[in-house]
Design a protein around this motif. Structure first.
Motif, PDB file in Angstrom:
ATOM      1  N   GLN A 139      40.712  46.667  42.767  1.00 25.11           N
ATOM      2  CA  GLN A 139      40.459  47.559  43.888  1.00 25.11           C
ATOM      3  C   GLN A 139      39.403  46.937  44.777  1.00 25.11           C
ATOM      4  O   GLN A 139      38.595  46.134  44.326  1.00 25.11           O
ATOM      5  N   GLY A 140      39.484  47.284  46.027  1.00 25.42           N
ATOM      6  CA  GLY A 140      38.523  46.776  46.988  1.00 25.42           C
ATOM      7  C   GLY A 140      39.121  45.711  47.893  1.00 25.42           C
ATOM      8  O   GLY A 140      40.112  45.069  47.558  1.00 25.42           O
ATOM      9  N   ARG A 141      38.504  45.552  49.041  1.00 24.14           N
ATOM     10  CA  ARG A 141      39.010  44.632  50.058  1.00 24.14           C
ATOM     11  C   ARG A 141      39.001  43.174  49.598  1.00 24.14           C
ATOM     12  O   ARG A 141      39.943  42.435  49.852  1.00 24.14           O
ATOM     13  N   SER A 142      37.951  42.745  48.907  1.00 22.45           N
ATOM     14  CA  SER A 142      37.904  41.329  48.535  1.00 22.45           C
ATOM     15  C   SER A 142      39.004  40.978  47.535  1.00 22.45           C
ATOM     16  O   SER A 142      39.546  39.878  47.579  1.00 22.45           O
ATOM     17  N   TRP A 143      39.361  41.923  46.648  1.00 22.07           N
ATOM     18  CA  TRP A 143      40.466  41.640  45.724  1.00 22.07           C
ATOM     19  C   TRP A 143      41.809  41.750  46.419  1.00 22.07           C
ATOM     20  O   TRP A 143      42.754  41.054  46.050  1.00 22.07           O
ATOM     21  N   ALA A 144      41.919  42.595  47.417  1.00 21.31           N
ATOM     22  CA  ALA A 144      43.164  42.656  48.182  1.00 21.31           C
ATOM     23  C   ALA A 144      43.443  41.302  48.823  1.00 21.31           C
ATOM     24  O   ALA A 144      44.590  40.839  48.859  1.00 21.31           O
ATOM     25  N   GLU A 145      42.392  40.636  49.277  1.00 18.53           N
ATOM     26  CA  GLU A 145      42.531  39.310  49.887  1.00 18.53           C
ATOM     27  C   GLU A 145      42.939  38.244  48.868  1.00 18.53           C
ATOM     28  O   GLU A 145      43.603  37.281  49.211  1.00 18.53           O
ATOM     29  N   ARG A 146      42.543  38.418  47.619  1.00 16.48           N
ATOM     30  CA  ARG A 146      42.803  37.413  46.574  1.00 16.48           C
ATOM     31  C   ARG A 146      43.982  37.753  45.683  1.00 16.48           C
ATOM     32  O   ARG A 146      44.363  36.956  44.826  1.00 16.48           O
TER      33      ARG A 146
END
Length: 167
Positions: A139-146
């Protein structure tokens, strides 16, 4: 964002940890859940290896926190024996996840509200024959990117769905 993986040996479980370790960034939090003996520390050994930690990685059950130096430092925490939320607060999890450190919390589901909202969560289950299922969620934006890179890095361990191959 979720993926389900399957490993047949402890070495494969370590390989999963090593595969996604290359995607970890400073201040990342990884929550590990699962019953005793499900492979949480085994997974951490692989993550540590992927982060160039050369020290032996052992369960922090009785010490609560073990710290390791590597490409990114690792704070490996076990909150299983802590009885109160205040005990966890006193541990200072926010300080353990320092600027160049990855925070890995075994039994972390009990303290999720105290951890960064941007995190990886791995639920491990095992059977009698060393087969482990790893359900990884982010969860979270940085994991969405990865996330796409995480799926690629762990592709070889993807669990089959309804008898066919997942993909």
């Amino acid at each position: 964002m979720r993926v389900e993986l399957r490993t047949g040996t402890a070495d494969e479980t370590r390989a999963v940890g090593e595969a996604f370790a290359e995607l970890l960034r400073p201040r990342d939090a990884v929550i590990l859940t699962g019953e005793l003996g499900a492979g949480k520390t085994t997974l951490v050994q692989g993550i540590a290896r992927g982060l160039d930690v050369t020290d032996h990685v052992a369960s922090p059950t009785f010490t609560l926190v073990r710290e390791y130096a590597g490409r990114l430092d690792v704070a490996h925490v076990d909150v299983y024996r802590l009885e109160r939320v205040q005990d966890v607060v006193d541990l200072g999890l926010d300080e353990l996840g320092g600027p160049d450190r990855v925070l890995i919390v075994e039994w972390g589901d009990a303290v999720e509200d105290l951890l960064p909202a941007d995190r990886l969560r791995v639920e491990l289950t095992s059977s009698d024959d060393d087969v482990r299922m790893l359900r990884i969620g982010a969860q979270g934006r940085s994991w969405a990117e990865r996330w796409g890179r995480l799926e690629e890095a762990t592709q070889q361990f993807r669990a089959s769905v309804d008898g066919g191959s997942a993909g």
